[in-house]
Design an enzyme around this catalytic site. Structure first.
Site, PDB file in Angstrom:
ATOM      1  N   SER A  24       0.853  -1.194   0.000  1.00 26.36           N
ATOM      2  CA  SER A  24       0.000   0.000   0.000  1.00 26.36           C
ATOM      3  C   SER A  24       0.883   1.236   0.000  1.00 26.36           C
ATOM      4  CB  SER A  24      -0.896   0.010   1.240  1.00 26.36           C
ATOM      5  OG  SER A  24      -1.527   1.267   1.355  1.00 26.36           O
ATOM      6  N   HIS A  72      -1.573  -1.377  -3.962  1.00 31.61           N
ATOM      7  CA  HIS A  72      -2.788  -0.837  -3.354  1.00 31.61           C
ATOM      8  C   HIS A  72      -2.688   0.688  -3.262  1.00 31.61           C
ATOM      9  CE1 HIS A  72      -6.338  -1.409  -0.736  1.00 31.61           C
ATOM     10  NE2 HIS A  72      -5.843  -0.467   0.051  1.00 31.61           N
ATOM     11  N   ASP A  92      -4.707   4.006  -1.857  1.00 35.74           N
ATOM     12  CA  ASP A  92      -5.774   4.461  -0.959  1.00 35.74           C
ATOM     13  C   ASP A  92      -6.237   5.853  -1.340  1.00 35.74           C
ATOM     14  OD1 ASP A  92      -6.062   2.334   0.954  1.00 35.74           O
ATOM     15  OD2 ASP A  92      -4.034   2.808   1.623  1.00 35.74           O
ATOM     16  N   MET A 115      -8.684   8.816  -0.181  1.00 40.32           N
ATOM     17  CA  MET A 115      -9.457   9.326   0.962  1.00 40.32           C
ATOM     18  C   MET A 115      -9.913  10.750   0.674  1.00 40.32           C
ATOM     19  SD  MET A 115      -7.086   8.008   4.086  1.00 40.32           S
ATOM     20  CE  MET A 115      -6.306   6.375   4.056  1.00 40.32           C
ATOM     21  N   HIS A 158      -8.533   1.604  -3.696  1.00 39.73           N
ATOM     22  CA  HIS A 158      -9.459   1.473  -2.563  1.00 39.73           C
ATOM     23  C   HIS A 158     -10.076   2.840  -2.301  1.00 39.73           C
ATOM     24  CE1 HIS A 158      -9.630   0.728   2.122  1.00 39.73           C
ATOM     25  NE2 HIS A 158     -10.829   0.895   1.594  1.00 39.73           N
ATOM     26  N   MET A 191     -12.072   5.299  -0.304  1.00 36.08           N
ATOM     27  CA  MET A 191     -12.649   5.638   1.004  1.00 36.08           C
ATOM     28  C   MET A 191     -13.276   7.011   0.860  1.00 36.08           C
ATOM     29  SD  MET A 191      -9.537   4.164   3.264  1.00 36.08           S
ATOM     30  CE  MET A 191      -8.501   4.081   1.816  1.00 36.08           C
ATOM     31  N   MET A 226     -11.651  -4.890   6.101  1.00 36.00           N
ATOM     32  CA  MET A 226     -10.768  -3.962   6.814  1.00 36.00           C
ATOM     33  C   MET A 226     -10.403  -4.565   8.171  1.00 36.00           C
ATOM     34  SD  MET A 226     -10.193  -1.474   4.790  1.00 36.00           S
ATOM     35  CE  MET A 226      -9.135  -0.582   5.922  1.00 36.00           C
ATOM     36  N   ASP A 267      -6.914  -5.650   4.714  1.00 33.90           N
ATOM     37  CA  ASP A 267      -6.202  -4.365   4.677  1.00 33.90           C
ATOM     38  C   ASP A 267      -6.129  -3.771   6.084  1.00 33.90           C
ATOM     39  OD1 ASP A 267      -5.145  -1.904   3.965  1.00 33.90           O
ATOM     40  OD2 ASP A 267      -6.937  -1.197   2.912  1.00 33.90           O
TER      41      ASP A 267
HETATM   42  C1  DX5 Z   1      -6.078   2.359   5.831  1.00 38.64           C
HETATM   43  C2  DX5 Z   1      -5.697   1.993   4.415  1.00 38.64           C
HETATM   44  C3  DX5 Z   1      -4.667   0.946   4.312  1.00 38.64           C
HETATM   45  C4  DX5 Z   1      -3.314   1.340   4.862  1.00 38.64           C
HETATM   46  C5  DX5 Z   1      -2.736   0.114   5.508  1.00 38.64           C
HETATM   47  O1  DX5 Z   1      -7.212   3.157   5.809  1.00 38.64           O
HETATM   48  O2  DX5 Z   1      -6.843   1.532   3.726  1.00 38.64           O
HETATM   49  O3  DX5 Z   1      -4.525   0.490   2.972  1.00 38.64           O
HETATM   50  O4  DX5 Z   1      -2.428   1.786   3.873  1.00 38.64           O
HETATM   51  O5  DX5 Z   1      -1.568   0.477   6.158  1.00 38.64           O
HETATM   52  P1  DX5 Z   1      -0.852  -0.454   7.243  1.00 38.64           P
HETATM   53  O6  DX5 Z   1      -0.447  -1.697   6.522  1.00 38.64           O
HETATM   54  O7  DX5 Z   1       0.260   0.386   7.713  1.00 38.64           O
HETATM   55  O8  DX5 Z   1      -1.884  -0.745   8.311  1.00 38.64           O
HETATM   56 ZN    ZN Z   2      -6.574   0.515   1.776  1.00 37.35          ZN
END
Ligand code: DX5
Ligand code: ZN
Length: 233
Positions: A16, A41, A43, A45, A74, A76, A145, A183
């Site tokens: 990620s 991956h 993210d 947000m 992903h 969010m 999650m 994740d």
């Molecule tokens: C959290 C993200 C994850 C994050 C995971 O909201 O969706 O993808 O990058 O990071 P680690 O592996 O550090 O928990």
């Molecule tokens: Zn994620």
């Protein structure tokens, strides 16, 4: 048992980039690819669905230009219907949306597939697997999650393993092809139990990019995952 390759169950370690150094993103990605990562991956947000902001389609487009790796986006965000198409257009190979944010989940997933990408549905830690009963034959993958979304570096919530077991059981019983992804808080300490629970794709941010050597970190996680697979009964 499900497989990516004729009867062999294939586990993917999915770095990620949230934990990467964004000023050196191209190099960071190249390093995990050298370690054998075949999926990355990303993210997204929006500061509404989760209390954090990350990046948008232009960054995905730039990543797409420097690598052929499978881009696992992903979302969010509160409005996945509006933005999912922009991420597919930017080069995402697969896009996941939160169950908690998608009012018309069936339509959202089908729209993503119509655009040519794989569609995933994500469950927050407090959302039970049972709510997906009527959409498991549509989704290409389910992302469980194992932290509350919004930040990297959080502690793994062990109940995610029960949810993965439940999903793997339903998948077997109904003979469905969807993949299971996890994740949050994935590290060398829990990778074996995650694989044994039935997970296919393991997202890992800090345990890879905050290590001394991200190339070796991917390799070690993959070896541990493959080892757990070998002893699964
Ligand atoms: C959290 C993200 C994850 C994050 C995971 O909201 O969706 O993808 O990058 O990071 P680690 O592996 O550090 O928990
Ligand atoms: Zn994620």
């Amino acid at each position: 048992m499900l497989s990516d390759n004729e009867g062999i169950r294939m586990i993917r370690i999915v770095p990620s980039i949230l934990a990467a150094d964004f000023a050196r993103l191209g190099e960071e990605i190249a390093a995990v690819e050298r370690g054998g990562a075949g999926m990355l991956h990303v993210d997204i947000m929006d500061g509404h669905f989760v209390p954090n902001l990350t990046l948008g389609p232009p960054v995905v487009e730039s990543i797409r230009k420097v690598t052929k790796i499978i881009l696992d986006v992903h979302l969010m965000i509160t409005d996945p219907d509006r933005y999912a198409p922009l991420f597919v257009e930017a080069g995402a190979d697969q896009v996941s949306v939160h169950y908690e944010a998608a009012t018309h989940l069936d339509r959202t997933l089908r729209n993503i597939q119509t655009l040519g990408a794989k569609a995933g549905v994500v469950l927050n830690p407090a959302t039970p697997v049972s709510v997906l009963q009527d959409v498991l034959d549509v989704a290409d993958y389910v992302l469980v999650m194992s932290v509350n979304p919004g930040f990297g570096g959080q502690k793994f919530i062990p109940n995610a393993l029960n949810k993965i077991r439940r999903l793997a059981k339903v998948r077997d019983e109904r003979g469905l092809p969807f993949r299971i992804e996890i994740d949050g808080g994935v590290s060398r300490e829990n990778v074996e139990s995650i694989v044994r629970a039935g997970c296919d794709w393991l997202v890992a941010g800090s345990s890879i990019f905050h290590s001394d050597d991200s190339t070796s970190a991917v390799r070690e996680l993959q070896q541990a995952a493959d080892g757990a697979l070998a002893i699964r009964v």
